[in-house]
Design an enzyme around this catalytic site. Structure first.
Site, PDB file in Angstrom:
ATOM      1  CG  ASP A 101      -1.426 108.182  45.013  1.00  0.00           C
ATOM      2  OD1 ASP A 101      -2.349 107.362  44.942  1.00  0.00           O
ATOM      3  OD2 ASP A 101      -0.925 108.578  46.085  1.00  0.00           O
TER       4      ASP A 101
HETATM    5  N1  URA Z   1       1.274 105.332  48.858  1.00  0.00           N
HETATM    6  C1  URA Z   1       0.809 106.511  48.383  1.00  0.00           C
HETATM    7  O1  URA Z   1       0.474 107.397  49.149  1.00  0.00           O
HETATM    8  N2  URA Z   1       0.732 106.666  47.070  1.00  0.00           N
HETATM    9  C2  URA Z   1       1.110 105.730  46.169  1.00  0.00           C
HETATM   10  O2  URA Z   1       1.033 105.958  44.965  1.00  0.00           O
HETATM   11  C3  URA Z   1       1.604 104.519  46.676  1.00  0.00           C
HETATM   12  C4  URA Z   1       1.670 104.329  48.019  1.00  0.00           C
END
Ligand code: URA
Length: 251
Positions: A101
């Site tokens: 993310d």
């Molecule tokens: N889980 C999440 O919520 N975000 C990420 O970036 C990776 C795993």
């Protein structure tokens, strides 16, 4: 393949700069200086740049310590992408292996080896992804049991069993790791979570499913590949031969 393309594929400099170097006689083929950028390179020829051999590698692999604020995409008109963090000459054909993310930091592998990327991401191969997270509130052993049992996220999607290790639970001000002012009030928990898949916002949604909010998330490893603690956030480096051997060994 043309000599200038051979050299630029190896990410040594821009194609224009490499053409200049060729014309200046800095490149030799089998020991002879070649000044034509269009010279046709054939298998078995030894190419040297300023005396140092340049071997052709079809695939390149980078470890990036992703900072917050960049997106895991190859291009975007408005937002900075992880590819913008690679040197310009090294970006062609490269893509991140999976996504983190925008606000998640840590290990991201980038490569032009689509087959390796596919195998690393396939749920069939069960590659562990280890994350460190800070979570608002008090994470409990009941949460760990729920993670281990396979959580249902967003009311429907069933996750594979995941391992949740609790590292710290207590007042935020007592946690050495709390960084931002919003983390400095109330209780927080520090945890490590291992998952074998990569559903959208998976870790955040797993905590949501047990009524908690992730406030910081960092990926520490992917299979045998661990984030280099010496690699500053926002920097990348090529994988070493040992790291590559270890990666290929698990697939
Ligand atoms: N889980 C999440 O919520 N975000 C990420 O970036 C990776 C795993």
């Amino acid at each position: 393949m043309r000599l200038d393309k051979y050299l630029s594929d190896m990410g040594l400099a821009s194609r224009a700069e490499l053409k200049k170097e060729i014309r200046a006689g800095l490149i030799t083929v089998n020991g002879e200086s070649v000044r034509d950028p269009g010279f046709h390179v054939e298998e078995g020829m030894e190419i040297c740049r300023k005396g140092a051999p340049v071997r052709y590698e079809a695939f390149v692999y980078y470890m990036l310590n992703k900072p917050a604020g960049v997106i895991s995409a190859t291009e975007d008109h408005r937002q900075k992408t992880v590819l913008d963090l690679l040197p310009k000459e090294h970006r062609k054909g490269i893509a991140p292996v999976g996504r983190l993310d925008k606000d998640t930091v840590g290990l991201l592998l980038l490569t032009n080896d689509g087959e390796l990327a596919h195998r690393l991401l396939s749920p069939k191969h069960h590659v562990d992804k280890l994350y460190y997270a800070r979570v608002r509130g008090r994470v409990t052993e009941d949460d760990a049991r729920a993670f281990a049992g396979g959580l249902r996220i967003a009311g429907e999607l069933l996750c594979l069993p995941a391992r949740l290790e609790i590292l710290f639970v207590g007042a935020a001000r007592e946690s050495a790791a709390a960084e931002s002012p919003e983390e400095n009030t109330g209780d927080i928990s520090e945890v490590r979570v291992t998952i074998q898949e990569g559903k959208f916002h998976q870790i955040k949604r797993m905590f949501e499913a047990v009524g908690k909010e992730v406030i910081y998330l960092k990926r520490l490893s992917m299979g045998p590949l661990a984030l280099d603690p010496e690699l500053p956030e926002g920097s990348c480096r090529r994988l070493t031969a040992e790291e590559l051997d270890a990666l290929f060994a698990v697939l």
